[in-house]
Motif scaffolding. Structure first.
Motif, short mmCIF file in Angstrom:
data_model
loop_
_atom_site.label_atom_id
_atom_site.label_comp_id
_atom_site.label_asym_id
_atom_site.label_seq_id
_atom_site.Cartn_x
_atom_site.Cartn_y
_atom_site.Cartn_z
N ASP A 77 0.83 -1.16 0.11
CA ASP A 77 -0.05 -0.07 0.10
C ASP A 77 0.99 1.29 0.02
O ASP A 77 1.38 1.64 0.88
CB ASP A 77 -0.95 -0.05 1.29
CG ASP A 77 -2.15 1.13 1.24
OD1 ASP A 77 -1.53 2.29 0.73
OD2 ASP A 77 -3.20 0.81 1.50
N ASN A 107 0.06 4.45 -0.09
CA ASN A 107 -0.16 5.54 0.95
C ASN A 107 0.27 5.11 2.39
O ASN A 107 0.43 5.85 3.01
CB ASN A 107 -1.82 5.49 0.83
CG ASN A 107 -2.02 6.27 -0.55
OD1 ASN A 107 -1.39 6.95 -1.27
ND2 ASN A 107 -3.48 5.87 -1.15
N GLN A 108 -0.03 3.88 2.74
CA GLN A 108 0.51 3.42 3.93
C GLN A 108 1.91 3.57 3.98
O GLN A 108 2.50 4.20 5.01
CB GLN A 108 0.17 1.92 4.45
CG GLN A 108 -1.48 1.83 4.74
CD GLN A 108 -1.65 0.40 5.22
OE1 GLN A 108 -0.92 -0.50 5.02
NE2 GLN A 108 -3.00 0.41 5.77
N ARG A 166 2.76 7.31 4.69
CA ARG A 166 2.34 8.06 5.83
C ARG A 166 3.17 7.42 6.95
O ARG A 166 3.45 8.32 7.77
CB ARG A 166 0.98 7.84 6.07
CG ARG A 166 0.45 8.23 7.27
CD ARG A 166 -1.03 8.34 7.34
NE ARG A 166 -1.39 8.72 8.65
CZ ARG A 166 -2.78 9.42 9.08
NH1 ARG A 166 -3.57 9.15 8.27
NH2 ARG A 166 -3.13 9.63 10.31
N ASP A 215 -2.14 14.04 2.66
CA ASP A 215 -2.98 13.28 3.53
C ASP A 215 -3.40 14.42 4.46
O ASP A 215 -2.37 14.97 5.13
CB ASP A 215 -2.18 12.38 4.36
CG ASP A 215 -2.92 11.37 5.39
OD1 ASP A 215 -3.58 12.14 6.21
OD2 ASP A 215 -2.90 10.16 5.37
N THR A 233 -0.06 11.36 -0.82
CA THR A 233 -1.00 10.18 -1.01
C THR A 233 -1.33 10.00 -2.37
O THR A 233 -1.33 10.91 -3.35
CB THR A 233 -2.41 10.60 -0.22
OG1 THR A 233 -3.30 9.62 -0.35
CG2 THR A 233 -2.94 11.75 -0.96
#
Length: 296
Positions: A220, A222-223, A226, A267, A274
């Motif tokens: 992922d 985006n994970q 972040r 984000d 993101t």
């Protein structure tokens, strides 16, 4: 800076500032990696950033897990070498390696009848000897990592009785019980629901904040952007981009590496990049998607 391997029963004591100022303890040089006779990397170089939480990302089949296996000596490269503190892994004893780095593989296997507490306790084995099978403080360490991974209530249950997500957290507890400075995690969020994924990624951040070095294969983007402090993008058998997520994730990179036309936003909670896929465009009479690609 000279690093020494921990003595039996001794946990690494490294401040976050000292860890990030240190040179890389673990590095790959000129690796050729093969998986089931398929060559996935040639001439691959990678220095694991000390004191950082690095997410290795890339398309399916690019060799992310194969690289992690080579870094932990569970896979022997066809060419090149992996160095721990400047020494090739092949020259080190297994216990020496296990006191410095721990690996959570994709599909670990446990005996059907083993209890959770006993499996987690196996993380202490690198510090044991034939004459000392259990050390003072081992029980406290096991209790602590059971609590950190949220599986204390499962301690007396058989691992075989647990769900996939529960088993994943138990395996993570065993890795943490090893108390190594370097932690390698291969797709650690697999089988976890979203809440437990976030808990695990927070735990990775906590390890990094405590001065540990964490490398995780994540799918992922985006994970990864972040929660990780650095990204390493693997594509075509090489690391094609590496650095802070805000520096690495661009629309051009996502399109080139993943074949995805996307917008890079922010984000709203963390301010980290993101990836937002562009809206699917209708087909033109010629059978092509209308709309222009985003900027490189």
């Amino acid at each position: 800076m000279t690093q020494t391997l921990p003595t039996p029963g001794e946990s690494p004591v490294v401040t976050p500032e000292l860890a990030r100022a240190a040179p890389s303890r673990l590095r790959a040089e000129g690796l050729t990696l093969r998986y089931e006779r398929h060559e996935v990397a040639t001439g691959l170089d990678f220095a694991v950033p000390a004191g950082e939480f690095t997410a290795i990302v890339g398309p399916n089949g690019c060799g992310k897990s194969t690289l992690l296996r080579a870094l932990s000596r569970t896979l022997t490269p066809a060419a090149g070498r992996v160095l721990l503190d400047g020494v090739p892994l092949q020259r080190l004893r297994s216990k020496q390696i296990a006191r410095s780095l721990a690996l959570l593989p994709q599909d670990p296997i446990a005996p059907d009848t083993i209890l959770v507490r006993d499996l987690v306790g196996r993380g202490r084995h690198p510090y044991h000897s034939a004459l000392r099978q259990w050390l003072p403080g081992d029980s406290a360490i096991v209790d602590r990592v059971l609590a950190e991974t949220g599986v204390t209530a499962l301690a007396e249950r058989r691992v075989a009785e647990l769900s996939g997500g529960q088993r994943q957290r138990v395996w993570l507890a065993m890795v943490l019980a090893q108390e190594t400075e370097i932690v390698l995690l291969d797709e650690p969020t697999s089988f976890l629901d979203i809440a437990h994924q976030v808990e695990l990624l927070h735990l990775c951040q906590d390890l990094r904040d405590a001065g540990r070095t964490v490398v995780a294969v994540l799918h992922d983007l985006n994970q990864a952007a972040r929660y990780a402090s650095r990204l390493a993008v693997l594509h075509g058998g090489r690391i094609v981009a590496e650095g802070a997520p805000s520096e690495v994730l661009t629309e051009g990179l996502v399109r080139e590496v993943f074949g995805l036309d996307a917008v890079i936003g922010r984000d709203p909670e963390s301010g980290t990049p993101t990836v937002v896929p562009r809206a699917r465009q209708p087909l033109s009479p010629a059978g092509e998607r209308r709309g222009r690609p985003g900027p490189v």
